[in-house]
Design a protein around this motif. Structure first.
Motif, PDB file in Angstrom:
ATOM      1  N   ASP A 266      -1.209   2.829   8.062  1.00 15.73           N
ATOM      2  CA  ASP A 266      -1.760   2.755   9.413  1.00 15.73           C
ATOM      3  C   ASP A 266      -3.133   2.098   9.425  1.00 15.73           C
ATOM      4  OD1 ASP A 266       0.466   3.906  10.541  1.00 15.73           O
ATOM      5  OD2 ASP A 266      -0.347   5.944  10.507  1.00 15.73           O
ATOM      6  N   LEU A 267      -3.952   2.381   8.382  1.00 16.38           N
ATOM      7  CA  LEU A 267      -5.268   1.755   8.298  1.00 16.38           C
ATOM      8  C   LEU A 267      -5.135   0.237   8.163  1.00 16.38           C
ATOM      9  CD1 LEU A 267      -8.335   1.709   7.911  1.00 16.38           C
ATOM     10  CD2 LEU A 267      -7.945   2.181   5.466  1.00 16.38           C
ATOM     11  N   VAL A 268      -4.221  -0.212   7.301  1.00 16.75           N
ATOM     12  CA  VAL A 268      -4.014  -1.644   7.125  1.00 16.75           C
ATOM     13  C   VAL A 268      -3.579  -2.283   8.436  1.00 16.75           C
ATOM     14  CG1 VAL A 268      -2.703  -3.411   5.891  1.00 16.75           C
ATOM     15  CG2 VAL A 268      -3.451  -1.343   4.694  1.00 16.75           C
TER      16      VAL A 268
ATOM     17  N   VAL B 289       0.841  -1.200   0.000  1.00 20.07           N
ATOM     18  CA  VAL B 289       0.000   0.000   0.000  1.00 20.07           C
ATOM     19  C   VAL B 289       0.875   1.248   0.000  1.00 20.07           C
ATOM     20  CG1 VAL B 289      -1.946  -1.080   1.188  1.00 20.07           C
ATOM     21  CG2 VAL B 289      -0.129  -0.011   2.528  1.00 20.07           C
ATOM     22  N   SER B 290       0.239   2.387  -0.260  1.00 20.89           N
ATOM     23  CA  SER B 290       0.943   3.663  -0.161  1.00 20.89           C
ATOM     24  C   SER B 290       1.074   4.056   1.306  1.00 20.89           C
ATOM     25  CB  SER B 290       0.189   4.746  -0.932  1.00 20.89           C
ATOM     26  OG  SER B 290      -1.119   4.897  -0.406  1.00 20.89           O
ATOM     27  N   ARG B 291       1.965   4.992   1.564  1.00 25.32           N
ATOM     28  CA  ARG B 291       2.262   5.408   2.932  1.00 25.32           C
ATOM     29  C   ARG B 291       1.014   5.859   3.692  1.00 25.32           C
ATOM     30  NH1 ARG B 291       7.148   9.109   3.022  1.00 25.32           N
ATOM     31  NH2 ARG B 291       5.957  10.128   1.393  1.00 25.32           N
ATOM     32  N   GLN B 292       0.122   6.592   3.033  1.00 23.07           N
ATOM     33  CA  GLN B 292      -1.035   7.148   3.742  1.00 23.07           C
ATOM     34  C   GLN B 292      -2.038   6.093   4.193  1.00 23.07           C
ATOM     35  OE1 GLN B 292      -0.079   7.905   0.622  1.00 23.07           O
ATOM     36  NE2 GLN B 292      -1.806   8.422  -0.730  1.00 23.07           N
ATOM     37  N   HIS B 293      -1.952   4.881   3.618  1.00 26.90           N
ATOM     38  CA  HIS B 293      -2.903   3.830   3.988  1.00 26.90           C
ATOM     39  C   HIS B 293      -2.285   2.768   4.899  1.00 26.90           C
ATOM     40  CE1 HIS B 293      -4.939   5.017   0.000  1.00 26.90           C
ATOM     41  NE2 HIS B 293      -5.590   5.592   1.003  1.00 26.90           N
TER      42      HIS B 293
ATOM     43  N   ILE C   4      -9.428  -2.016   2.101  1.00 26.88           N
ATOM     44  CA  ILE C   4      -8.192  -1.246   1.984  1.00 26.88           C
ATOM     45  C   ILE C   4      -8.184  -0.470   0.677  1.00 26.88           C
ATOM     46  CG2 ILE C   4      -5.685  -1.377   1.906  1.00 26.88           C
ATOM     47  CD1 ILE C   4      -5.924  -4.052   3.404  1.00 26.88           C
ATOM     48  N   PRO C   5      -8.119   0.872   0.729  1.00 24.90           N
ATOM     49  CA  PRO C   5      -8.107   1.682  -0.496  1.00 24.90           C
ATOM     50  C   PRO C   5      -6.898   1.362  -1.369  1.00 24.90           C
ATOM     51  CG  PRO C   5      -8.528   3.048   1.433  1.00 24.90           C
ATOM     52  CD  PRO C   5      -8.100   1.702   1.943  1.00 24.90           C
ATOM     53  N   GLY C   6      -7.127   1.263  -2.667  1.00 30.15           N
ATOM     54  CA  GLY C   6      -6.030   1.072  -3.598  1.00 30.15           C
ATOM     55  C   GLY C   6      -5.601  -0.360  -3.801  1.00 30.15           C
TER      56      GLY C   6
END
Length: 319
Positions: free
Chosen positions: A16-18, A10-14, A76-78
């Motif tokens: 923490d969500l993961v 995932v990208s950096r912004q996601h 999870i976005p993306g």
């Protein structure tokens, strides 16, 4: 016993969500690693930055039903392509044996070899350092360590005193002891590094010559003062060789300390420096050294120099 490993890119912004989603499951461990070889070097004090692309890996018990993972990943976005997700099962292994199978004897310079476990040293190996897995991080495979070991291979340590500052597993200092250094002081702020250093020194029969200390204990046991004090190590110039394989920022900051710990005409060897940083690091040491030489390996630089016999004011060091 078996394990289930789920890795999500995932990208950096996601990231923490993961991590949060995975930790709400019956997960055993969650780790984050660099997914695109974008190292984060020397972050600011108090900062814990992530890489632009992150691989979040979760470890589950092998009996975990993968059906519970699919709905989780859909949140999870993306993460909309198969190559962003990897799920694999694997059996428990003897990790020490896996490590030994992958880590083969390595040569540095002409005579120096690092040999894992109880493997047989190559015929004709002059100086042999033996390492065990576990806490023995820092095994000579990184260019910065390799550069230092190549310098050490060419140096005569007989009867000398050595400071290995930022020692990790103690590889550099222990090899110096094997080569005849009478006293080696290894300094690191990580307690596990000090444990690894002591274990490796005993493993190589140089435990009596090697001392592993925290920076605080080092400052207390090997004090510096302008006036000669009592004891063998009081005052300036306590070591014949100073080795420091850390990073450019700390090397620049520590220049006054490391140079004062070095005896006149002693050798200082610095590594952990990217090519773009070498000019700044050299500038921090050049006012009190001569015969400065640089060697480059895969974009990393080793700087070696000899301390001047005459000492200018301390205020000049580090400028």
């Amino acid at each position: 016993m078996s394990w289930l490993e789920v890795s999500v890119r995932v990208s950096r912004q996601h990231a923490d969500l993961v991590e949060t989603l995975l930790q709400n499951q019956p997960v055993l461990a969650v780790t984050m690693t660099d997914d695109a070889d974008d190292p984060v070097l020397e972050p600011g004090v108090g900062e814990t930055p992530l890489w632009p692309s992150v691989c979040v890996t979760a470890l589950f018990d092998g009996d975990t039903d993968t059906a519970i993972i699919a709905p989780l990943l859909s949140l999870i976005p993306g993460v909309d392509r198969p190559q962003f997700v990897n799920i694999r099962k694997f059996d428990d292994q003897q990790w020490e044996r896996v490590w030994l199978d992958r880590f083969q004897p390595m040569q540095f310079g002409r005579d120096l070899w690092i040999v894992p476990g109880d493997q047989t040293a190559p015929e004709g190996a002059g100086v042999v350092l033996r390492l065990d897995p576990g806490l023995a991080f820092g095994t000579g495979t990184h260019p910065t360590t390799r550069l230092c070991l190549q310098w050490i291979d060419n140096h005569d340590f007989a009867g000398q005193t050595v400071l290995d500052f930022g020692c990790g597993s103690g590889v550099l200092g222990i090899v110096a002891a094997i080569k005849g250094a009478r006293r080696v002081v290894c300094v690191d702020n990580d307690p596990q590094a000090l444990t690894a250093t002591n274990d490796n020194a005993l493993r190589n029969a140089v435990g009596e010559s090697v001392q592993a200390l925290s920076p605080e204990a080092f400052a207390s046991e090997y004090p510096l003062s302008d006036a000669a004090g009592e004891g063998q190590f009081a005052g300036e110039g306590q070591f014949d060789v100073v080795l420091a394989n850390i990073l450019a920022g700390p090397l620049i900051e520590l220049a006054p300390l490391l140079l004062r710990q070095l005896r006149a005409d002693g050798d200082v060897v610095l590594s952990g420096i990217l090519a773009a940083q070498s000019t700044d690091v050299a500038a921090a040491y050049q006012s009190r050294t001569h015969e400065l030489a640089e060697v480059v390996d895969e974009g990393w630089v080793r700087i070696a120099a000899r301390k001047n016999s005459a000492r200018p004011d301390d205020s000049e060091a580090g400028k």
